[in-house]
Design a protein around this motif. Structure first.
Motif, PDB file in Angstrom:
ATOM      1  N   PHE A  50       0.674  -1.379   0.471  1.00  0.00           N
ATOM      2  CA  PHE A  50       0.127   0.251   0.136  1.00  0.00           C
ATOM      3  C   PHE A  50       0.803   0.790  -0.220  1.00  0.00           C
ATOM      4  CE2 PHE A  50      -3.206  -2.823   1.328  1.00  0.00           C
ATOM      5  CZ  PHE A  50      -4.372  -2.481   0.934  1.00  0.00           C
ATOM      6  N   ALA A  71      -3.445   0.943   4.842  1.00  0.00           N
ATOM      7  CA  ALA A  71      -4.840   0.546   3.572  1.00  0.00           C
ATOM      8  C   ALA A  71      -5.268   2.402   3.184  1.00  0.00           C
ATOM      9  CB  ALA A  71      -5.944  -0.218   4.676  1.00  0.00           C
ATOM     10  N   TYR A  74      -5.701   3.447  -0.471  1.00  0.00           N
ATOM     11  CA  TYR A  74      -6.759   3.025  -1.900  1.00  0.00           C
ATOM     12  C   TYR A  74      -7.868   3.731  -1.779  1.00  0.00           C
ATOM     13  CZ  TYR A  74      -9.227  -0.285  -3.644  1.00  0.00           C
ATOM     14  OH  TYR A  74     -10.394  -1.432  -4.566  1.00  0.00           O
ATOM     15  N   THR A  94     -10.300  -3.460   1.203  1.00  0.00           N
ATOM     16  CA  THR A  94      -9.491  -3.902   2.112  1.00  0.00           C
ATOM     17  C   THR A  94      -9.173  -4.540   3.391  1.00  0.00           C
ATOM     18  OG1 THR A  94     -10.159  -1.978   3.522  1.00  0.00           O
ATOM     19  CG2 THR A  94      -8.416  -1.476   1.159  1.00  0.00           C
ATOM     20  N   TYR A  98      -7.231  -7.606   2.300  1.00  0.00           N
ATOM     21  CA  TYR A  98      -6.160  -7.165   2.493  1.00  0.00           C
ATOM     22  C   TYR A  98      -4.978  -7.653   1.323  1.00  0.00           C
ATOM     23  CZ  TYR A  98      -3.213  -4.048   5.281  1.00  0.00           C
ATOM     24  OH  TYR A  98      -2.483  -2.980   5.522  1.00  0.00           O
ATOM     25  N   SER A 101      -6.121  -6.205  -2.374  1.00  0.00           N
ATOM     26  CA  SER A 101      -6.464  -4.672  -2.556  1.00  0.00           C
ATOM     27  C   SER A 101      -5.009  -4.190  -2.753  1.00  0.00           C
ATOM     28  CB  SER A 101      -7.036  -4.150  -1.722  1.00  0.00           C
ATOM     29  OG  SER A 101      -6.863  -4.847  -0.533  1.00  0.00           O
ATOM     30  N   SER A 102      -4.146  -4.555  -2.602  1.00  0.00           N
ATOM     31  CA  SER A 102      -3.155  -3.464  -2.467  1.00  0.00           C
ATOM     32  C   SER A 102      -2.401  -3.927  -3.777  1.00  0.00           C
ATOM     33  CB  SER A 102      -1.881  -4.818  -0.981  1.00  0.00           C
ATOM     34  OG  SER A 102      -1.969  -5.934  -1.280  1.00  0.00           O
TER      35      SER A 102
END
Length: 264
Positions: A50, A71, A74, A94, A98, A101-102
């Motif tokens: 992130f 996070a 995002y 997220t 987790y 999404s990263s």
């Protein structure tokens, strides 16, 4: 005869900053295997992923993003690129996935490239207010002392109208908000260490100063409504009819003729 009357008319035109249309994500949430390197990085250390994604997007400090943004990057990246979604989807993605999404952020930034919001060298000058000048706005300062998270959310939303107040209150630390405002289009002097120290030294004062900076002349939110004033001069020409020529001649006084008659 012509009489010209110049009238200056002031027109105020409200020009709203044109917001770009909402874009679709180039990378899907579960398209991790399209980039094996980003996939491995995101699954081994998603918080670092992130931080790297935001650093690649705007040149911000990676260590600061890792420690203070996390996070929430995002949401920062989605709002910066104006991608489809909402704060609800940001939280769901997220929290529920987790690592994926990263990885999605890493691929999206790699595809869209860097957005230079500021050079991060302080070319925009210093803060208009000092850290301990919060008493200039004592009402908001009291608000910040009573509920620091709420005041932080208010300042963040005033700076970025696309952001959500509830999301800002839950997911953004005051340190992150101060850093985003300083390193944004204002490009104020300082560094991430100063952002951390100022918020830890006096968190309400740092938030109040950030709000004062947004409301300073020439600042405003990044999606603010701008008002321009234009002046126009109108010339009116009026034609006046001149009187007959006989009215311009000065007749001889009649008393002279009467005096001559009396002498005779």
């Amino acid at each position: 005869m012509c009489i010209r009357d110049r009238t200056t008319v002031v027109h105020q035109q409200v020009v709203q900053t044109t917001q770009a249309s909402v874009h679709q994500w180039h990378e899907s949430l579960f398209g991790c295997f399209s980039d094996i390197g980003s996939c491995c990085y995101g699954f081994l250390c998603p918080t670092c992923a992130f931080a790297t994604a935001r650093s690649n997007m705007d040149g911000s400090n990676c260590l600061f993003n890792c420690l203070c943004v996390g996070a929430a990057a995002y949401n920062v990246i989605r709002n910066t690129y104006n991608l489809e979604g909402s704060c609800v989807t940001d939280i769901c993605y997220t929290c529920c996935c987790y690592s994926c999404s990263s990885c999605q952020l890493l691929r999206e930034v790699k595809h869209r490239g860097r957005v230079d919001e500021g050079s991060h060298e302080g070319s925009g000058g210093d803060w208009h207010k000092t850290l301990f000048s919060c008493c200039d706005d004592y009402l908001f300062c009291m608000y910040a002392w009573l509920c620091c998270s709420c005041a932080n959310a208010t300042v963040h939303q005033e700076y970025d109208s696309r952001s959500n107040w509830c999301y800002n209150c839950l997911c953004f630390s005051p340190c992150a908000t101060v850093n985003i405002i300083r390193e944004g289009p204002y490009n104020l002097g300082g560094d991430c260490c100063g952002d951390v120290c100022s918020t830890w030294l006096c968190m309400p004062c740092a938030i109040t100063r950030a709000r004062a900076e947004i409301r300073s002349p020439g600042r405003g939110g990044i999606h603010a409504v701008k008002t321009t004033t234009t002046h126009s001069t109108t010339t009116h020409t009026t034609h006046v009819q001149q009187p007959p020529a006989q009215y311009h001649q000065n007749p001889q006084p009649t008393y002279q003729h009467n005096a001559a008659a009396g002498q005779a």
